[in-house]
Scaffold this active site. Structure first.
Site, mmCIF file in Angstrom:
data_model
loop_
_atom_site.group_PDB
_atom_site.id
_atom_site.type_symbol
_atom_site.label_atom_id
_atom_site.label_comp_id
_atom_site.label_asym_id
_atom_site.label_seq_id
_atom_site.Cartn_x
_atom_site.Cartn_y
_atom_site.Cartn_z
ATOM 1 N N SER A 1 0.841 -1.072 0.248
ATOM 2 C CA SER A 1 -0.007 -0.082 0.120
ATOM 3 C C SER A 1 0.784 1.167 0.003
ATOM 4 O O SER A 1 1.569 1.539 1.208
ATOM 5 C CB SER A 1 -0.708 0.141 1.302
ATOM 6 O OG SER A 1 -1.457 -0.926 1.282
ATOM 7 N N LYS B 1 -7.155 1.635 -2.985
ATOM 8 C CA LYS B 1 -6.835 0.856 -1.658
ATOM 9 C C LYS B 1 -6.820 2.077 -0.562
ATOM 10 O O LYS B 1 -7.175 1.877 0.592
ATOM 11 C CB LYS B 1 -5.145 0.499 -1.551
ATOM 12 C CG LYS B 1 -4.827 -0.161 -0.334
ATOM 13 C CD LYS B 1 -5.513 -1.247 0.184
ATOM 14 C CE LYS B 1 -5.341 -1.737 1.727
ATOM 15 N NZ LYS B 1 -3.980 -2.592 1.472
ATOM 16 N N LYS C 1 -0.372 4.622 8.415
ATOM 17 C CA LYS C 1 0.477 4.963 7.191
ATOM 18 C C LYS C 1 -0.593 5.060 6.062
ATOM 19 O O LYS C 1 -0.378 5.904 5.407
ATOM 20 C CB LYS C 1 1.360 3.946 6.942
ATOM 21 C CG LYS C 1 2.137 3.866 5.703
ATOM 22 C CD LYS C 1 1.668 3.050 4.693
ATOM 23 C CE LYS C 1 1.756 1.786 4.820
ATOM 24 N NZ LYS C 1 1.373 0.787 3.649
#
Length: 293
Positions: free
Chosen positions: A99, A175, A244
């Site tokens: 990701s 995502k 994150k």
């Protein structure tokens, strides 16, 4: 039957180990690399070959898969000393399940193709370790349509669904959207469980009581029982990963001039929880932040 393409995989973590086991079980020739080499041992015992550097992965593979921690790690593994770019050649594909920041993905993909001719598909996944184990991941891909179709038979062993979202970087945008929903959901579930407990409700009944209604979700059915029982081990995913990805989503919203106030608040709450020693913890521990008010 035509010969199966040879596969290489960098990043043997919680997700990568399970994904590699499925590829081996499907009969693919597999070469693996990890920064901590000992994590490859179960796969070597199962028949995989171990590479000593990321560049070496390219010597034995038609398709190189990555599942790494963040943008900085991917950049180092691809372009650092002994990196994939040193061994890459035209006709090979890099498929990144990590990701990452969408803009960084586009820049790295263009750089890799210019240097070597190797093309890039960003194909982040959703479904956690359970999905990786079962081969039921949702995979969202960005890249050339022919490249996505080329990898579709391989990724069919890893996921229940592969959706081509558009050009390089669109998989990462998708995502980020996924993680916005997941993280905000996890936080409100933690709020709910703490409130139910404080109000005298048996919190273990929340998930079954809401099953099938409009409030139901896979995160609810997974996280609520763990929160109710304070069962935070084994760690299935990490607070630091959600943080994150939330930071990536907030950055993307700034770049696109889009307002994402819920995601911004979720990032701050996740950061607060992480700052209390929970970055490596499972997100089910979020309930403790609300219990301790």
């Amino acid at each position: 039957m035509s010969e199966l393409p040879s596969i290489a995989f960098a990043g043997i973590g919680l997700m990568g180990l399970r994904m590699c086991r499925r590829l081996l079980a499907a009969g693919y020739p597999l070469t693996v690399w990890n920064r901590s080499p000992e994590k490859c041992t179960p796969l070597i015992d199962a028949g995989a070959r171990q590479a000593s550097t990321p560049a070496e992965l390219c010597a034995h593979a038609d398709i190189v898969l990555l599942c790494l921690a963040d943008t900085a790690v991917v950049r180092e593994v691809v372009f650092g000393t002994g990196g994939i770019a040193e061994g890459a050649r035209a006709g090979q594909l890099l498929v990144d399940h990590s990701s990452l920041e969408p803009s960084a993905t586009r820049t790295m993909a263009a750089d890799l193709e210019a240097r070597s001719g190797m093309r890039w598909v960003d194909a982040p996944v959703s479904g956690g370790t359970a999905g990786a184990e079962a081969g039921s991941l949702a995979i969202m891909a960005g890249g050339h349509s022919d490249d996505v179709e080329r990898i579709r038979p391989v990724l069919a062993h890893l996921g229940q669904r592969l959706t081509h979202m558009g050009g390089v970087g669109t998989g990462q945008v998708t995502k980020a959207c996924n993680q916005m929903i997941v993280a905000c959901n996890a936080l409100v579930i933690a709020e709910v469980m703490a409130l139910a407990e404080r109000a005298g409700v048996d919190a273990s009944l929340i998930a079954p009581a809401l099953a099938g209604g409009f409030a139901d979700s896979r995160p609810l059915q997974i996280l609520a029982p763990q929160m109710a029982m304070s069962e935070f081990e084994p760690v299935k995913w990490h607070v630091r990963t959600l943080l994150k990805d939330l930071d990536t989503a907030v950055q993307l919203s700034r770049e696109e001039g889009s307002s994402t106030p819920m995601t911004g608040l979720a990032a701050q709450l996740m950061r607060l929880h992480g700052s209390h020693g929970n970055l490596e913890s499972d997100p089910s521990t979020l309930v403790n932040m609300f219990r301790e008010q």
